[in-house]
Design an enzyme around this catalytic site. Structure first.
Site, PDB file in Angstrom:
ATOM      1  CB  CYS A 131     -90.337  87.402   8.855  1.00 51.27           C
ATOM      2  SG  CYS A 131     -90.485  88.819   9.962  1.00 51.27           S
ATOM      3  CB  CYS A 188    -102.710  92.601  17.892  1.00 49.99           C
ATOM      4  SG  CYS A 188    -101.626  91.181  17.945  1.00 49.99           S
ATOM      5  CB  CYS A 239     -89.777  83.571   9.954  1.00 49.63           C
ATOM      6  SG  CYS A 239     -89.778  83.164  11.719  1.00 49.63           S
ATOM      7  CB  CYS A 290    -103.859  90.486  21.097  1.00 54.87           C
ATOM      8  SG  CYS A 290    -103.043  89.056  20.355  1.00 54.87           S
ATOM      9  CB  CYS A 324     -86.439  89.179  14.460  1.00 59.78           C
ATOM     10  SG  CYS A 324     -86.902  87.624  15.269  1.00 59.78           S
ATOM     11  CB  CYS A 328    -104.497  84.839  18.828  1.00 63.23           C
ATOM     12  SG  CYS A 328    -104.496  85.421  17.123  1.00 63.23           S
ATOM     13  NE  ARG A 386    -108.488  87.379  15.924  1.00 66.06           N
ATOM     14  CZ  ARG A 386    -109.310  88.261  16.493  1.00 66.06           C
ATOM     15  NH1 ARG A 386    -109.514  89.423  15.927  1.00 66.06           N
ATOM     16  NH2 ARG A 386    -109.896  87.985  17.635  1.00 66.06           N
TER      17      ARG A 386
HETATM   18  S1  SF4 Z   1     -91.863  86.207  12.145  1.00 72.03           S
HETATM   19 FE1  SF4 Z   1     -90.211  87.733  11.953  1.00 72.03          FE
HETATM   20  S2  SF4 Z   1     -90.232  88.812  13.892  1.00 72.03           S
HETATM   21 FE2  SF4 Z   1     -91.386  86.903  14.204  1.00 72.03          FE
HETATM   22  S3  SF4 Z   1     -89.887  85.408  14.930  1.00 72.03           S
HETATM   23 FE3  SF4 Z   1     -89.930  85.195  12.698  1.00 72.03          FE
HETATM   24  S4  SF4 Z   1     -88.284  86.565  11.952  1.00 72.03           S
HETATM   25 FE4  SF4 Z   1     -88.736  87.157  14.081  1.00 72.03          FE
END
Ligand code: SF4
Length: 364
Positions: free
Chosen positions: A61, A98, A58, A130, A54, A190, A262
């Site tokens: 993540c 999901c 974040c 979801c 990705c 959600c 949740r």
């Molecule tokens: S949480 Fe992870 S997968 Fe989702 S947008 Fe952020 S970096 Fe990308």
């Protein structure tokens, strides 16, 4: 019987969160009983249909391409693979699937068409479907709704103030825009967040203000405890105390009485007794399966033993809202428009994210 308020203030929510524990628990359990069956808990299964790679940053993540983690990337799963996993989930008590894809935003094209087919397939299995696919446009939300999507997940993660300390590649208003796009359809919303990312209690309250003042409130609010993954900027955060998790669940329950709250990531760090207190405080859903996207989760048999011990029943699908109809691709009213969601690029730097990125380059 609705007494849902949309004008909660941060002070009010902080006062609830900080109540003496027993009072908080009692109040939350009372609200829970007024709006939900306290012995019914939804079991949902989270499938990572496209893992890793990705472009976002974040800080929590392991799927962000810029960090060095042990997550192996996978291309989009086939419809048949997803159907097989959904059937397996259904046979072990899940009423909701999901599907998560590690995308910044949805792009119209073959892959999105494939996801739409997955939605149709699972809806026909009479399970709630979801998706969490990143940012979507209004047209994409309509296409998902038409395929039979029950819910779209897009977490606010934290308060608006603390969001900037965790993510720099998009802004809070971008999250709210996608939620708004979903709200223009019949798909339920959600949206929740993560605690244990180094935020203050005020930020937890701030997130609950942002969620509870949405009108309508999200039908579903996942509360995650950070699972700190090596290689990510938040790898060194300490595990969340169970008391914090229970307080967060209880406060969410009081300010969003009709919402499904949740219990999401972080359950492997919680005892069964801790989870039981979360159910008492108003949590009425768990995610089943040994993986939550990429992080560990309790075994489904262990969960069923816990349900038995507590006398809990898995919630049937479509208990809260009727099953949406599915429109076949050939009869679709909505065409792919090739639009991209508009998002802001805040252009600020988060030092710990930058450090993790640099370390990753060295390791690679
Ligand atoms: S949480 Fe992870 S997968 Fe989702 S947008 Fe952020 S970096 Fe990308």
């Amino acid at each position: 019987m609705t007494n849902v308020r949309h004008n909660w203030t941060k002070e009010e929510i902080l006062n609830i969160y900080n109540k003496p524990f027993m009072e908080l628990l009692y109040e939350a359990a009372t609200v829970h009983r007024q709006h939900h069956d306290p012995n019914s808990v939804q079991v949902s299964t989270l499938l990572s249909i496209k893992t890793g790679g990705c472009p976002e940053d974040c800080g929590y993540c392991p799927q962000a391409a810029r960090y060095h983690t042990n997550v192996e990337g996978n291309d989009l799963m086939s419809v048949q693979q997803v159907k097989a996993q959904a059937l397996r989930a259904k046979s072990t008590g899940s009423s909701r699937v999901c599907m998560g894809a590690a995308w910044r935003n949805v792009k119209d094209g073959e892959e999105f068409d494939q996801v739409l087919e997955m939605v149709r397939t699972i809806n026909k299995l009479e399970m709630e479907v979801c998706c969490t696919l990143g940012m979507i446009t209004e047209n994409q939300a309509h296409r998902l709704a038409e395929a039979g999507l029950y819910a779209y997940n897009h977490n606010l993660d934290s308060s608006e103030e603390y969001y900037k300390e965790v993510i720099s590649t998009r802004g809070y208003e971008d999250r709210l825009q996608t939620i708004d796009n979903v709200r223009k359809t019949n798909v339920t919303v959600c949206s929740g967040g993560i605690i244990g990312m180094g935020e203050k209690i005020e930020d937890r309250a701030g997130m609950l203000v942002a969620l509870s003042t949405l009108n309508p409130q999200p039908e579903s609010v996942p509360i995650n405890a950070l699972v700190a993954v090596e290689g990510t900027p938040l790898a060194d955060e300490k595990p969340v105390e169970i008391w914090d998790m229970i307080r967060m669940v209880a406060t969410a329950r009081i300010v969003m009485p009709e919402t499904q709250v949740r219990l999401s990531a972080g359950r492997t760090q919680m005892s069964r007794e801790g989870q039981a207190m979360c159910f008492f405080a108003g949590a009425n859903s768990i995610f089943a399966g040994d993986k939550l996207l990429t992080t560990p989760n309790p075994d489904v048999n262990e969960d069923m033993k816990m349900f038995e011990a507590l006398g809990l029943n898995p919630q049937k699908p479509f208990t809260k809202k009727v099953q949406p109809p599915t429109v076949e691709a050939a009869e679709s009213q909505f065409q792919a428009l090739g639009e991209k969601p508009k998002w802001t690029r805040p252009e600020h730097k988060i030092e710990r994210n930058e450090i993790a990125k640099q370390q990753s380059k060295v390791l690679k």
